[in-house]
Each structure stands twice: as structure tokens, then as C-alpha cells.
Write an enzyme that holds these catalytic residues in place. Structure first.
Site, PDB file in Angstrom:
ATOM      1  CB  SER A  99      26.376  -6.160  77.856  1.00  0.00           C
ATOM      2  OG  SER A  99      27.225  -6.079  76.748  1.00  0.00           O
ATOM      3  CG  ASP A 150      25.743   0.485  74.038  1.00  0.00           C
ATOM      4  OD1 ASP A 150      26.954   0.294  73.801  1.00  0.00           O
ATOM      5  OD2 ASP A 150      25.051  -0.285  74.718  1.00  0.00           O
ATOM      6  CG  HIS A 182      27.966  -1.016  76.882  1.00  0.00           C
ATOM      7  ND1 HIS A 182      26.917  -1.585  76.203  1.00  0.00           N
ATOM      8  CD2 HIS A 182      28.631  -2.037  77.476  1.00  0.00           C
ATOM      9  CE1 HIS A 182      26.945  -2.897  76.364  1.00  0.00           C
ATOM     10  NE2 HIS A 182      27.970  -3.191  77.139  1.00  0.00           N
TER      11      HIS A 182
END
Length: 205
Positions: A99, A150, A182
Site C-alpha cells: 500500500s 481493492d 486491499h
């Protein structure tokens, strides 16, 4: 003494403990590697128990563009210190992130004069560092992994990164994890592991 370094950069609001488990997973594949997972430099604005590489404002695109350069300096200095302590170098180092940490891994890893052993980005995005268009930086191999469901970091950002990097002459391995939000799914982790093993094999040829 370790022969490789794997530096793991966590996501927004997490800490170094969040990704260090990847070290246990990859230990068999990388028995001579040192796994390091530092905390980001600033407390997270939305999670007092976590950290952030940069703040996230209402406009996430602007936040990334303005936030990555200052955080880059922190990570570069960390790497330089780590290399000095271990006697290893960029050529022995995998930079891995998830991320926001993946954004930093790409931003930092593609700005260095000396090429890394490889970069792995899970659920990230590419914010080109200064001078990227000049093509003067090293061109390490890159692995991009993203879940197609996501809702935190748009999967299209990894797709766009793949196209941009390949256009600029980078060796890119790109994988989409179907039905994954995610996070890091087993298929994505297996893909990244194969990428890492391939870079080790190429380095040892």
C-alpha cells in the site's frame, strides 16, 4: 553474515511488525537474507498506534505527490546506514512494500543510482521520482501485485505503473489477484516469491 537484505515497508497506519511476517514466509527461499521492517517516521494521523510515510489528505493524488519526496530521504538514509552496517549494497537488496509502503518502495527504488536486486509492490501506485523521465537512474526489476477488488488503492494504478515502467525500459512482472480486496492473497504472494527467486537465480548466473 547475510548475503541479501529484504527491507519491508508497511502501509498507512501500521508499523514494522505488520510485514515482518513475510520474513518468516520467505526465510526458506532466502535462507541467507536479513529481513528488516522499519516503522515509518511519523505517527499516523488516523491511528495513534500506527505510523505513516506521509499524510493523506482529501485529495489522495496530491498527498502522494507531495508526500513521497520527504519520506524518500528518510528511507534512502535508512538504506545507506543499513548497507554500511552490513557491508551489503543496493545490488543485494530487495525493497518490498504494501500500500503506502509499496508507493515508497517504487518511488525510492526507482530513484537510486545503483540498481536494487528487485522491488516488490503489493497494492501500490507509482509516483515517479524527480529525474525519472531522464532515464539516468538504474533500472531494477519490478514486481507489481494488486487485488482486482481493492477499494483503498485503485487496481488501475498498478496497471498504469506496469505500462509506464515497461515503456521506460523496465523489466516488470505484473499480477492481478482475482476476487481480492486491499491485502496480500496467497496467489499474489506466490507470484512475488517466484519473482524473488528468479532475481536471485539471475544474480548468481
Amino acid at each position: 553474515m547475510p548475503k541479501q537484505l529484504v527491507v519491508l515497508l508497511h502501509g498507512y497506519g501500521a508499523d514494522g511488525n505488520d510485514l515482518i511476517g513475510l520474513g518468516s514466509y520467505w526465510q526458506q527461499a532466502l535462507p541467507e537474507a536479513l529481513f528488516v521492517s522499519p516503522d515509518a517516521p511519523a505517527p499516523c494521523a488516523e491511528n495513534p498506534f500506527g505510523f505513516q510515510w506521509f499524510a493523506i489528505d482529501l485529495d489522495r493524488t496530491i498527498s502522494r505527490v507531495t508526500g513521497t519526496p520527504p519520506a524518500r530521504e528518510v528511507i534512502v538514509n535508512f538504506l545507506i546506514d543499513l548497507w554500511a552496517k552490513t557491508g551489503l549494497s543496493a545490488r543485494d537488496t530487495f525493497l518490498v512494500g504494501f500500500s503506502q509502503g509499496a508507493m515508497m518502495a517504487l518511488h525510492v527504488g526507482l530513484s537510486l543510482d545503483q540498481g536494487l536486486l528487485g522491488i516488490v509492490s503489493f497494492s501500490g501506485a507509482f509516483i515517479p521520482p524527480d529525474g525519472f523521465e531522464s532515464g539516468l537512474s538504474a533500472k531494477p526489476p519490478v514486481c507489481l501485485v494488486h487485488g482486482d477488488l481493492d477499494q483503498v488503492v485503485d487496481p488501475k494504478l498498478s496497471q498504469e505503473a506496469s505500462v509506464m515502467l515497461q515503456t521506460h525500459g523496465y523489466d516488470v512482472s505484473y499480477h492481478v489477484s482475482p476476487g481480492v480486496a486491499h491485502g496480500i492473497a496467497p496467489d499474489g504472494l506466490d507470484f512475488a516469491t517466484s519473482f524473488i527467486l528468479a532475481q536471485l537465480a539471475a544474480a548468481n548466473d
